[in-house]
Every structure is written in C-alpha cells, then in structure tokens.
Design a protein around this motif. Structure first.
Motif, PDB file in Angstrom:
ATOM      1  N   THR A 267       0.738  -1.074   0.005  1.00 18.71           N
ATOM      2  CA  THR A 267       0.099   0.008   0.144  1.00 18.71           C
ATOM      3  C   THR A 267       0.905   1.263  -0.041  1.00 18.71           C
ATOM      4  O   THR A 267       0.322   2.379  -0.200  1.00 18.71           O
ATOM      5  CB  THR A 267      -0.862   0.150   1.012  1.00 18.71           C
ATOM      6  OG1 THR A 267      -0.468  -0.361   2.361  1.00 18.71           O
ATOM      7  CG2 THR A 267      -2.093  -0.920   0.849  1.00 18.71           C
ATOM      8  N   THR A 329      -7.555   3.950   2.548  1.00 20.47           N
ATOM      9  CA  THR A 329      -8.298   3.886   1.199  1.00 20.47           C
ATOM     10  C   THR A 329      -8.678   5.336   0.885  1.00 20.47           C
ATOM     11  O   THR A 329      -8.674   5.729  -0.115  1.00 20.47           O
ATOM     12  CB  THR A 329      -9.296   2.916   1.351  1.00 20.47           C
ATOM     13  OG1 THR A 329      -8.763   1.680   1.685  1.00 20.47           O
ATOM     14  CG2 THR A 329      -9.950   2.771  -0.258  1.00 20.47           C
ATOM     15  N   LEU A 332      -5.540   7.735   0.242  1.00 20.05           N
ATOM     16  CA  LEU A 332      -4.931   7.647  -0.915  1.00 20.05           C
ATOM     17  C   LEU A 332      -5.871   8.113  -2.205  1.00 20.05           C
ATOM     18  O   LEU A 332      -5.388   8.601  -3.217  1.00 20.05           O
ATOM     19  CB  LEU A 332      -4.343   6.088  -1.215  1.00 20.05           C
ATOM     20  CG  LEU A 332      -3.368   5.681  -0.245  1.00 20.05           C
ATOM     21  CD1 LEU A 332      -3.163   4.096  -0.234  1.00 20.05           C
ATOM     22  CD2 LEU A 332      -2.150   6.164  -0.491  1.00 20.05           C
ATOM     23  N   SER A 333      -7.226   7.966  -1.859  1.00 18.81           N
ATOM     24  CA  SER A 333      -8.208   8.351  -2.949  1.00 18.81           C
ATOM     25  C   SER A 333      -8.063   9.992  -3.036  1.00 18.81           C
ATOM     26  O   SER A 333      -8.184  10.586  -4.159  1.00 18.81           O
ATOM     27  CB  SER A 333      -9.501   7.619  -2.437  1.00 18.81           C
ATOM     28  OG  SER A 333      -9.661   6.548  -2.941  1.00 18.81           O
ATOM     29  N   THR A 336      -5.068  10.901  -4.971  1.00 17.15           N
ATOM     30  CA  THR A 336      -5.368  10.745  -6.371  1.00 17.15           C
ATOM     31  C   THR A 336      -6.070  11.722  -6.895  1.00 17.15           C
ATOM     32  O   THR A 336      -5.901  12.355  -8.157  1.00 17.15           O
ATOM     33  CB  THR A 336      -6.218   9.378  -6.596  1.00 17.15           C
ATOM     34  OG1 THR A 336      -5.471   8.136  -5.976  1.00 17.15           O
ATOM     35  CG2 THR A 336      -6.196   8.995  -8.243  1.00 17.15           C
ATOM     36  N   TYR A 416      -3.171   9.400   5.579  1.00 19.30           N
ATOM     37  CA  TYR A 416      -2.552   8.138   5.267  1.00 19.30           C
ATOM     38  C   TYR A 416      -1.716   7.675   6.332  1.00 19.30           C
ATOM     39  O   TYR A 416      -1.680   6.610   6.794  1.00 19.30           O
ATOM     40  CB  TYR A 416      -2.103   8.040   3.872  1.00 19.30           C
ATOM     41  CG  TYR A 416      -1.289   6.926   3.730  1.00 19.30           C
ATOM     42  CD1 TYR A 416      -1.873   5.709   3.161  1.00 19.30           C
ATOM     43  CD2 TYR A 416       0.157   6.871   3.498  1.00 19.30           C
ATOM     44  CE1 TYR A 416      -1.154   4.555   2.648  1.00 19.30           C
ATOM     45  CE2 TYR A 416       1.021   5.639   3.378  1.00 19.30           C
ATOM     46  CZ  TYR A 416       0.504   4.486   2.876  1.00 19.30           C
ATOM     47  OH  TYR A 416       1.138   3.623   2.526  1.00 19.30           O
ATOM     48  N   PHE A 476      -0.970   6.970  -7.232  1.00 23.53           N
ATOM     49  CA  PHE A 476      -1.699   6.813  -5.967  1.00 23.53           C
ATOM     50  C   PHE A 476      -2.924   6.090  -6.356  1.00 23.53           C
ATOM     51  O   PHE A 476      -3.501   5.395  -5.253  1.00 23.53           O
ATOM     52  CB  PHE A 476      -1.914   8.369  -5.570  1.00 23.53           C
ATOM     53  CG  PHE A 476      -0.568   9.049  -4.860  1.00 23.53           C
ATOM     54  CD1 PHE A 476      -0.415   8.485  -3.456  1.00 23.53           C
ATOM     55  CD2 PHE A 476       0.286   9.883  -5.392  1.00 23.53           C
ATOM     56  CE1 PHE A 476       0.822   9.225  -2.948  1.00 23.53           C
ATOM     57  CE2 PHE A 476       1.238  10.211  -4.681  1.00 23.53           C
ATOM     58  CZ  PHE A 476       1.552   9.890  -3.413  1.00 23.53           C
ATOM     59  N   ALA A 477      -3.560   6.095  -7.334  1.00 28.27           N
ATOM     60  CA  ALA A 477      -4.575   5.226  -7.708  1.00 28.27           C
ATOM     61  C   ALA A 477      -4.416   3.866  -7.406  1.00 28.27           C
ATOM     62  O   ALA A 477      -5.436   3.266  -6.798  1.00 28.27           O
ATOM     63  CB  ALA A 477      -5.045   5.511  -9.045  1.00 28.27           C
ATOM     64  N   TYR A 479      -2.213   2.636  -5.333  1.00 29.62           N
ATOM     65  CA  TYR A 479      -2.133   2.399  -4.097  1.00 29.62           C
ATOM     66  C   TYR A 479      -3.620   2.284  -3.403  1.00 29.62           C
ATOM     67  O   TYR A 479      -3.662   1.525  -2.221  1.00 29.62           O
ATOM     68  CB  TYR A 479      -1.260   3.370  -3.245  1.00 29.62           C
ATOM     69  CG  TYR A 479       0.247   3.227  -3.491  1.00 29.62           C
ATOM     70  CD1 TYR A 479       0.797   2.104  -3.757  1.00 29.62           C
ATOM     71  CD2 TYR A 479       1.084   4.421  -3.676  1.00 29.62           C
ATOM     72  CE1 TYR A 479       2.244   1.601  -4.123  1.00 29.62           C
ATOM     73  CE2 TYR A 479       2.369   3.965  -4.256  1.00 29.62           C
ATOM     74  CZ  TYR A 479       3.014   2.926  -4.139  1.00 29.62           C
ATOM     75  OH  TYR A 479       4.211   2.878  -4.784  1.00 29.62           O
ATOM     76  N   ALA A 480      -4.385   3.105  -3.708  1.00 26.26           N
ATOM     77  CA  ALA A 480      -5.924   3.255  -3.068  1.00 26.26           C
ATOM     78  C   ALA A 480      -6.623   1.746  -3.437  1.00 26.26           C
ATOM     79  O   ALA A 480      -6.992   1.430  -2.368  1.00 26.26           O
ATOM     80  CB  ALA A 480      -6.481   4.298  -3.795  1.00 26.26           C
TER      81      ALA A 480
END
Length: 511
Positions: A267, A329, A332-333, A336, A416, A476-477, A479-480
């Motif tokens: 992640t 989640t 990270l969103s 993004t 995060y 980053f998407a 990782y999300a």
C-alpha cells in the motif's frame, strides 16, 4: 498496601527492558527515513539514473531479506539478545561506511549491511518483547518497537532538515550521524536479560528464567508462566521446517501472516517515508517546505503510533486494522483526486524557474498553454527536447509547472500516515509475534519477514520510475485500490488475539 506498589515496579521493569530492546526500531526507522534527505546529494555525487537511485534506496531491503532469513534460526540457536547485539554492530558499521563511501558500489554495499541489521532487528525485537511481556501488556509493549521506528523516522527528518544546509556534502553527515545511536544501543542491550521462554525451551534453564519472571510479575506470575511454557513444550513437536509452514493446520496461520505482511508494504508506506520530500516537490513545494512537510509527516506518524499503543490492548488488533485500512483507502483516494485535478501551466513565470537556457528556449514554444495531466504535457514537450533533456524535464522540472491543491495533498498524506500508524504499522508485528507456534516461530517469522521485505523492495525500487513514467495520479490510484483490498482481507481473515497468552493463541489457531 504493598501490592499496588509491587505491581507498578514490575510493570516499570518490563517497560524498561522492552524499551531498550525496541531501540532497534529507532535505528530501523532512522535508517529508513534518513535516505529521503540524502537523495538529491547521492544522486548528484554518484550520477545516478532513476533505476540506480531506486536501487541505492531499496538495496537496504536486500540486506533486510538476508537478515530476515538468518535472524529467526540464529535467535532460536543463540538467543534473542545475542542477535540484537549483532544488529547494533551492523547498524554502526553501515552508518560510518555509507557516509564515507566514494563509489556507487561501496555505497550500496554499506547500505546492504545496514539492511541486514534492519532485517534482524525488525523480527527479533517483537519476538523478545512478546516472550517477556504479560498477556495484558503484550500488545502495548510489542508496539513499543513500532513507536521507536516512528521516533527514528521523525528524528531522521529533523536531522535532515538541520543538516541540509551544511557546506560541502551534507548527505554524508545525514547518513553518518546514525552511528551514535547505534553504538548506544549496543551498550544498552547489556542491561537486558535473556528471554525466559527461550531459556526454558532451548536450554531448560528453568531457575534462571524464574528469576527473570519473578522480577517481571512476582512469584505467582513466574510459576504460572513456567507451567504454561512447560505444558507447551510437552505438546510441541521437534523444531519446525519451512515445508511444515505450508502443510496441514499451519495453512490458516500462513494466510494471515503472508496477507498482512503483503498489504503492510504494497500500500506504499515506504514510498512515502523514503521519498516524502520528493512527493511534496511533485506537488509544487520548494526544497525547504518539502523538508518541513516531511517533518510533519514524521510527527503525525509518532502521534498516532502512541494512539495505537493506547488502544491495541483495549480495542483489539482487528478493529484497529479495519479502521486504519479504511482510512488509508480514503486518504490515497484523496491524493489521487488532488493530482488528477492538477493542471500544468506554461507561462512566463513557470518558464523562468528553468535554469537550463536551451531547455527554457525550447519550451517557450508552449507558452500560454495549459495541460490537464502529466501525460498531456509530456506528449507536448517530447518533440521539443532531446532524450536527455526530456528525462531531466520529467524528473526535475515538471514540479515547476504544476498548479495543484497542495493542502489537499498534505492532508491526504498525513491521513494516510496516521491511519497506517494505528493499524498495519504496529499491529502486523504484534500479530506475527503472537500467531506462530513456539516450535516453528523463529523460521516462520523469518520466512514471512523475508516476504515482507521483498514486497517493500518492489515498492521502493519502482516508485521513482512510477512518478516519472506513470505520474502521481495513477501511482496513488494503484495504492488506493490495494488499500481497499487490504480492508477486505483484514475483515475476512484476521483473528483477534487480544488478552490471550501465546499458548492460548497457538491452541486457538492450530485447532
């Protein structure tokens, strides 16, 4: 009248020895984060490509893999304390050598040596603490290792900030200062007793173990613990093998262990810690502000690790994991979204930030244009620059053109880190120190630790390439999505071990 005082003194002694052992985590955290400030210096000094930079940062994890593999069996044979003393020596050697390296190869070797120390310390410190801690304190005390990791990270960010403006090669001072706490850790470990469980299980030195246990919790606690250990020994098989890990009743334990070890790293946490200033520069920050924001990241990590230590034995392991992975989640969103909504503007002001006159002149053809993504601006720039200039533009100059909600990026990164600090950070190591049967714990935690390091290396190695070639939005998407999958895994597979003795946890999982 005397009982509360006696109980307090026992708790204080257990806390004292746990904190000393967990200082290995401080060195681990410091070593992990200090490289973030040295990246610019080492990249220039050793003339690194993106791939070489990723390897010089990530090669420490190759050493950690070796440390993971040998630390468990060595600690079973020679004792937890002796392995920790050896890791302190490795940290000291690595700090001095990496700070004085004059070639890329010797720099990498020095980093790998430090990695071996990391691999040993990150596995054996939690095992030792879990073996000496009473069940009701075990989660909090094992989490001291994670607390020291985040303290080490925070101190490294502060150290980098104050050393960055030194004349000459400041990166050498950033890396070399680690030798001081490494040597102090070596000295402090001599105040720590050997693990009573190891003394009984390996050497059958019951009376020596009894004295240690009495000092921890009194005579009654010592006798109860010795009886539990001996009952466990009576039930145990001979020393386990790697093959046994993947057969029969061990399969459930390994699903939990491998899953939690995978999601802790995939992640992207080490990408954040190793490249924090780089990420903030990608969001348009100056060098000074990027270093200061990295300090804020470290302090956030520290604060919420303290929260995790407070809650892990009250709320439990699984609830913290669910809360943390859900928040990761979301965070990270948010990152993004921030990078996705960024624009890249070519105008007189942004062009003036480019020092290379030839590149500035070539890019002036795009003056007045605005692009909605890195991919768009890279496509437009490509015909105007040669291969070397384009590479330099992607790596160093793109930050000068971005217009982004930098506050949202900072909030996302802090959320995060906070979410990781209350969940996957401390809880993974607590669980790994609890769920493996005693006869196979050393080799099992080495195998899982090796896997965890392998995933960590993959993330660290490819992150600079991802930023340059995929851009921060897609990075980053990814990782999300992985953070969301970690939430699903935790909810489906992880069990609660709060308040149970190690022998009770073993019986629960095996049965």
């Amino acid at each position: 009248m005397n009982e509360p005082k006696f109980a307090f003194m026992n708790k204080s002694y257990t806390l004292f020895i746990s904190f000393i052992v967990a200082l290995g985590g401080f060195l681990l955290g410091f070593d992990s984060a200090v490289i973030s400030g040295a990246i610019s210096g080492i990249r220039t000094y050793f003339e690194m490509s993106d791939w070489e930079l990723g390897f010089s940062v990530g090669c420490v994890i190759f050493g950690a893999m070796a440390g993971n593999i040998v630390a468990g069996p060595m600690s079973d044979r020679f004792g937890r304390k002796n392995v920790l003393l050896f890791t302190a020596i490795l940290f000291t050697i690595s700090a001095i050598w990496s700070a004085t390296a004059t070639t890329y190869v010797t720099f990498v070797i020095a980093r790998i040596i430090g990695g071996v120390g990391i691999g040993g310390a990150i596995l054996i410190a939690p095992i030792y603490i879990a073996e000496i801690a009473p069940p009701k304190l075990r989660g909090s005390l094992v989490s001291l290792n994670q607390l020291n990791i985040v303290i080490g990270i925070s101190v490294a960010y502060f150290s980098n900030y104050f050393l960055k403006d030194l004349e000459g090669e400041s990166w050498r001072w950033m890396l070399g200062v680690e030798a001081i706490p490494a040597f102090l850790y070596f000295i402090a470990l001599f105040a720590v007793p050997r693990s009573p469980r190891w003394l009984i299980q390996r050497l059958n030195l019951v009376e020596i173990a009894r004295k240690i246990l009495i000092r921890i919790g009194g005579k009654e606690y010592a006798q109860i613990t010795i009886d539990e250990i001996q009952r466990g020994i009576a039930k145990k098989k001979p020393a386990g093998t790697v093959r046994e890990l993947f057969t029969g009743k061990m399969s459930t334990i390994m699903i939990i262990a491998f899953g939690i070890a995978f999601f802790q790293q995939i992640t992207g946490i080490n990408a954040i810690f190793y490249y924090a200033p780089t990420i903030f520069e990608q969001a348009g920050g100056s060098t000074d502000s990027s270093f200061l924001q990295a300090i804020v990241v470290g302090l956030t990590n520290l604060l919420f690790t303290l929260v995790a230590i407070r809650l892990i034995d009250k709320l439990g392991r699984k609830p913290l994991l669910i809360i943390g992975t859900a928040a990761m989640t979301i965070a990270l969103s948010m990152a993004t979204l921030a990078f996705n909504n960024a624009t890249y503007d070519v105008n007189e002001m942004t062009l003036s930030k480019i020092e290379n006159k030839e590149m500035r002149a070539a890019l002036s053809a795009l003056e007045g244009q605005s692009f909605s993504s890195q991919k768009e601006i890279f496509t437009a720039v490509s015909p105007l620059l040669n291969e070397d200039e384009l590479f330099s533009f992607k790596r160093n100059e793109i930050k000068n053109f971005i217009s982004i909600n930098a506050t949202l990026v900072l909030i996302a990164i802090l959320l995060y880190v906070a979410a990781f600090a209350i969940s996957l950070g401390p809880v993974m190591w607590t669980l790994l120190s609890e769920i493996f049967p005693g006869h196979i714990k050393g080799i099992a935690i080495s195998v899982v630790g090796f896997f965890n390091s392998l995933v960590s290396y993959t993330v660290t190695q490819f992150f600079p390439w991802e930023l340059t070639n995929l851009g921060p939005t897609l990075t980053f998407a990814i990782y999300a999505v992985l953070a969301l999958l970690s939430l699903v895994f935790v909810n489906r597979y992880v069990i609660e071990t709060k308040g149970k003795s190690l022998e009770q946890v073993e019986e629960l999982l095996i049965n």
